[in-house]
Motif scaffolding. Structure first.
Motif, mmCIF file in Angstrom:
data_model
loop_
_atom_site.group_PDB
_atom_site.id
_atom_site.type_symbol
_atom_site.label_atom_id
_atom_site.label_comp_id
_atom_site.label_asym_id
_atom_site.label_seq_id
_atom_site.Cartn_x
_atom_site.Cartn_y
_atom_site.Cartn_z
ATOM 1 N N SER A 171 0.855 -1.083 0.042
ATOM 2 C CA SER A 171 0.017 -0.077 0.041
ATOM 3 C C SER A 171 0.919 1.247 -0.066
ATOM 4 O O SER A 171 0.826 2.350 -0.527
ATOM 5 C CB SER A 171 -0.789 -0.043 1.340
ATOM 6 O OG SER A 171 -1.805 1.110 1.204
ATOM 7 N N CYS A 172 1.945 1.350 0.896
ATOM 8 C CA CYS A 172 2.834 2.501 0.575
ATOM 9 C C CYS A 172 3.430 2.594 -0.497
ATOM 10 O O CYS A 172 3.610 3.820 -0.936
ATOM 11 C CB CYS A 172 3.984 2.161 1.848
ATOM 12 S SG CYS A 172 3.479 2.222 3.574
ATOM 13 N N TYR A 173 4.028 1.406 -1.134
ATOM 14 C CA TYR A 173 4.386 1.675 -2.464
ATOM 15 C C TYR A 173 3.561 2.232 -3.661
ATOM 16 O O TYR A 173 4.228 3.282 -4.295
ATOM 17 C CB TYR A 173 4.989 0.226 -2.768
ATOM 18 C CG TYR A 173 5.678 0.291 -4.299
ATOM 19 C CD1 TYR A 173 7.260 0.628 -4.439
ATOM 20 C CD2 TYR A 173 5.119 0.042 -5.418
ATOM 21 C CE1 TYR A 173 7.593 0.554 -5.510
ATOM 22 C CE2 TYR A 173 5.700 -0.002 -6.750
ATOM 23 C CZ TYR A 173 7.086 0.220 -6.431
ATOM 24 O OH TYR A 173 7.695 0.424 -8.019
ATOM 25 N N SER A 174 2.219 1.759 -3.575
ATOM 26 C CA SER A 174 1.320 2.159 -4.471
ATOM 27 C C SER A 174 1.164 3.451 -4.290
ATOM 28 O O SER A 174 0.887 4.264 -5.201
ATOM 29 C CB SER A 174 0.139 1.567 -4.222
ATOM 30 O OG SER A 174 -1.044 1.901 -5.025
ATOM 31 N N ILE A 213 2.956 6.194 6.490
ATOM 32 C CA ILE A 213 4.124 5.602 6.619
ATOM 33 C C ILE A 213 4.593 5.748 7.994
ATOM 34 O O ILE A 213 5.163 4.923 8.822
ATOM 35 C CB ILE A 213 5.111 5.990 5.782
ATOM 36 C CG1 ILE A 213 4.749 5.687 4.250
ATOM 37 C CG2 ILE A 213 6.611 5.716 6.100
ATOM 38 C CD1 ILE A 213 5.579 6.228 3.057
ATOM 39 N N GLN A 214 4.462 6.914 8.615
ATOM 40 C CA GLN A 214 4.754 7.093 9.963
ATOM 41 C C GLN A 214 3.928 6.436 11.022
ATOM 42 O O GLN A 214 4.394 5.752 11.910
ATOM 43 C CB GLN A 214 4.509 8.756 10.344
ATOM 44 C CG GLN A 214 5.015 9.098 11.591
ATOM 45 C CD GLN A 214 6.490 8.831 12.161
ATOM 46 O OE1 GLN A 214 7.212 8.955 11.278
ATOM 47 N NE2 GLN A 214 6.843 8.474 13.383
ATOM 48 N N ALA A 231 11.314 2.261 4.755
ATOM 49 C CA ALA A 231 10.719 3.132 4.221
ATOM 50 C C ALA A 231 11.678 3.843 3.338
ATOM 51 O O ALA A 231 10.939 4.125 2.010
ATOM 52 C CB ALA A 231 10.104 4.178 5.352
ATOM 53 N N ILE A 232 12.747 4.271 3.548
ATOM 54 C CA ILE A 232 13.774 4.849 2.655
ATOM 55 C C ILE A 232 13.833 4.177 1.338
ATOM 56 O O ILE A 232 13.891 4.644 0.336
ATOM 57 C CB ILE A 232 14.803 5.364 3.244
ATOM 58 C CG1 ILE A 232 14.800 6.231 4.328
ATOM 59 C CG2 ILE A 232 15.981 5.656 2.507
ATOM 60 C CD1 ILE A 232 15.944 6.449 5.419
ATOM 61 N N ASP A 233 14.261 2.677 1.542
ATOM 62 C CA ASP A 233 14.159 1.799 0.476
ATOM 63 C C ASP A 233 12.971 1.912 -0.509
ATOM 64 O O ASP A 233 13.208 1.724 -1.808
ATOM 65 C CB ASP A 233 14.428 0.343 0.702
ATOM 66 C CG ASP A 233 16.020 0.367 1.615
ATOM 67 O OD1 ASP A 233 16.827 1.285 1.372
ATOM 68 O OD2 ASP A 233 16.123 -0.521 2.109
ATOM 69 N N LEU A 234 11.951 1.952 0.199
ATOM 70 C CA LEU A 234 10.497 1.786 -0.532
ATOM 71 C C LEU A 234 10.544 3.023 -1.426
ATOM 72 O O LEU A 234 10.096 3.158 -2.649
ATOM 73 C CB LEU A 234 9.333 1.530 0.394
ATOM 74 C CG LEU A 234 8.227 1.259 -0.276
ATOM 75 C CD1 LEU A 234 8.140 -0.192 -0.671
ATOM 76 C CD2 LEU A 234 7.064 1.215 0.959
#
Length: 100
Positions: free
Chosen positions: A9-12, A38-39, A52-55
């Motif tokens: 979901s974050c990636y999207s 994300i937080q 999160a940074i990698d994403l």
């Protein structure tokens, strides 16, 4: 929600924001929602800061076909060229300049 579903979901959301940015359609409201999402995932232990940074890096590379750092550097180079009136750099067609 399990970890993988959250990450997907974050990636999207990140990819959507970046695609809009690429098309010069800034959406601060969506950006802030995604940052909050994300937080919340970090607080709940669903995602680490490194994940999160990698994403973000992965989504950025998918949309812009370059890393965050290389894009930032390229844009800084262009701003410097404009500031000093470097016509040689500015005269390069935009599609070619994007690859520099």
């Amino acid at each position: 929600m399990d970890k993988q579903t959250f990450i997907n979901s974050c990636y999207s959301q990140l990819a959507g924001i970046l695609k809009n940015a690429k098309n010069h359609q800034k959406n601060d409201k969506q950006k802030h929602r995604t940052e909050g999402f994300i937080q919340a995932g970090k607080v709940l232990g669903l995602i680490s800061n490194k994940e999160a940074i990698d994403l973000m890096e992965k989504a950025h590379f998918q949309v812009f076909d370059e890393s965050i750092e290389s894009r930032k550097s390229r844009k800084a180079t262009l701003k410097e060229a404009v500031a000093r009136g470097d016509d040689e750099y500015i005269d390069i067609p935009a599609y070619a300049r994007n690859k520099i």
